[in-house]
Write an enzyme that holds these catalytic residues in place. Structure first.
Site, short mmCIF file in Angstrom:
data_model
loop_
_atom_site.label_atom_id
_atom_site.label_comp_id
_atom_site.label_asym_id
_atom_site.label_seq_id
_atom_site.Cartn_x
_atom_site.Cartn_y
_atom_site.Cartn_z
N ILE A 1 0.84 -1.21 0.00
CA ILE A 1 0.00 0.00 0.00
C ILE A 1 0.87 1.25 0.00
CG2 ILE A 1 -1.48 1.42 1.49
CD1 ILE A 1 -3.15 -0.54 0.04
N VAL B 1 2.66 1.57 -3.43
CA VAL B 1 1.83 2.07 -4.52
C VAL B 1 1.45 3.53 -4.31
CG1 VAL B 1 -0.46 1.88 -5.59
CG2 VAL B 1 0.92 -0.18 -5.23
N GLU B 2 1.10 3.87 -3.09
CA GLU B 2 0.61 5.22 -2.81
C GLU B 2 1.68 6.29 -2.95
OE1 GLU B 2 -2.33 6.33 -2.42
OE2 GLU B 2 -3.49 4.48 -2.19
N THR B 3 2.84 6.06 -2.33
CA THR B 3 3.84 7.15 -2.28
C THR B 3 5.27 6.70 -2.49
OG1 THR B 3 4.03 6.93 0.13
CG2 THR B 3 2.41 8.52 -0.70
N TYR C 1 -6.30 -0.84 -9.18
CA TYR C 1 -5.53 -0.50 -7.99
C TYR C 1 -5.35 -1.73 -7.10
CZ TYR C 1 -4.30 1.60 -3.50
OH TYR C 1 -3.67 1.90 -2.32
#
Length: 366
Positions: free
Chosen positions: A141, A144-146, A337
């Site tokens: 997570i 992928v996010e940051t 996603y």
């Protein structure tokens, strides 16, 4: 008896003057109508002088308990960002799986994920045991996010939420709600509006929580009395784990699998697509349709699952998403996603095991 006399035509010299006057009057009328329309619809930005923003501020103060003067000051200072609207109109989730996957499943993101996991292994293991969420999912997570906290966004959150709340009609109501939650959050967690940076959609910190999720699901993982998703790794890991736990993640449970669908018309009405992601087909129905399921999984006929397609390099593939796959879509409402997070978690797990094996073999025998 009055004699009928027709009106003589205008002299040729008068005609051009008459037409010019008509044209001028038409232009004046058009300009007046445009001005009226402009007055009715506020121009983007200029939040300090807009009646709709003032009305929102009053409502926000009433609902949040934050002083009206503070809210008005924040809104007066907010800046409209046209690039935010442009970004909202071209989301990554509009791509095909063939286009989307290479953005997130890359050798560097996998390798950096191994390093990140090893660096915080003790914290991740402790949080995994407490919340019953796999460390690999937490790492994926954040990856992928940051990109593991390296790309947390450069927009002021107040600018992003004001721009989308007041100047993005398609989802204005949603973002005004997030803006209201942001006021509550800033007051509660003592967040400086000028320092709070995030994505173009107002998502914050390493895990990119939107304000409503931050308020409801963020956790103080390090026990310092504050939930800080920008600077506290423990808070980040605990918050992501709590998010998954609250949405029903089953640790070690299966996530999904690809299936072969021979009669595509038969399943067309049961497919999950776009933001329609709630499971609506049962395992029993899949079996009735002759869809072969993995033999090593116990799947009761009554269990509801997702059925969706992904368009990869080789064409359309059908996938079944189980409970854990649906839980990932609660973080971001997209099958693309969720698949990226799941596959990245698998790739990092495999790469980490390979690194550990190589290191073990390289150690001298005792």
């Amino acid at each position: 008896m009055n004699e009928f006399r027709p009106i003589p035509p205008l002299p040729h010299r008068v005609m051009p003057v008459f037409l010019a006057l008509s044209l001028v009057l038409s232009l004046v009328l058009i300009c007046a109508m445009a001005s009226r329309a402009d007055a009715a619809e506020p121009q983007p930005g200029n939040y300090a002088k807009r009646a709709d923003v003032a009305a929102f501020a009053a409502d926000a103060a009433k609902k949040t308990g934050v002083p009206l003067a503070e809210i008005q000051q924040w809104l007066d200072d907010a800046k409209y960002q046209s690039s935010i609207v442009e970004a909202m109109n071209r989301p990554a989730e509009s791509k095909t799986w063939a286009q989307y996957r290479p953005i997130f499943i890359t050798p560097k993101r996998i390798a950096d994920g191994v390093v990140f996991w090893n660096k915080y292994a003790a914290d991740l293991n402790a949080i995994s045991q407490k919340y019953h969420v796999n460390p690999a999912i937490i790492v994926a997570i954040v990856g992928v996010e940051t990109f593991y906290g390296q790309r947390m966004g450069n927009y002021r959150v107040i600018d992003a939420l004001a721009t989308l709340g007041f100047d993005y009609p398609k989802r204005g109501a949603f973002f005004r709600g997030q803006l209201m939650d942001f006021f509550t959050l800033a007051a509660k967690e003592h967040i400086d509006m000028n320092d709070a940076l995030g994505s173009y959609a107002g998502a914050m910190g390493m895990p990119q929580f939107i304000p409503s999720s931050y308020l409801a699901l963020a956790v103080d993982g390090d026990g310092d009395g504050k939930r800080d998703l920008w600077h506290s790794d423990a808070d980040v890991f605990a918050s992501v784990a709590n998010y998954f736990a609250e949405h029903g993640w089953v640790k070690g449970g299966p996530v999904g699998f690809e299936v072969e669908v021979k009669n595509t018309a038969q399943v067309a009405d049961y497919l999950n697509a776009a933001r329609d992601l709630k499971p609506k087909v049962t395992v029993g129905q899949l079996r009735q349709w002759g869809i072969a399921l993995p033999k090593d999984l116990y799947l009761p006929d009554s269990e509801k699952v997702m059925l969706f397609t992904l368009t990869g390099p080789d064409g359309v593939a059908y996938w079944v998403g189980l409970n854990n796959f649906y839980v990932i879509t609660r973080y971001n409402h997209s099958t693309l996603y969720a698949m990226a997070v799941w596959q990245l978690s698998q790739a990092i797990t495999a790469a980490r095991a390979a690194v550990a094996s190589t290191e073990a073999q390289a150690r001298p025998a005792e």
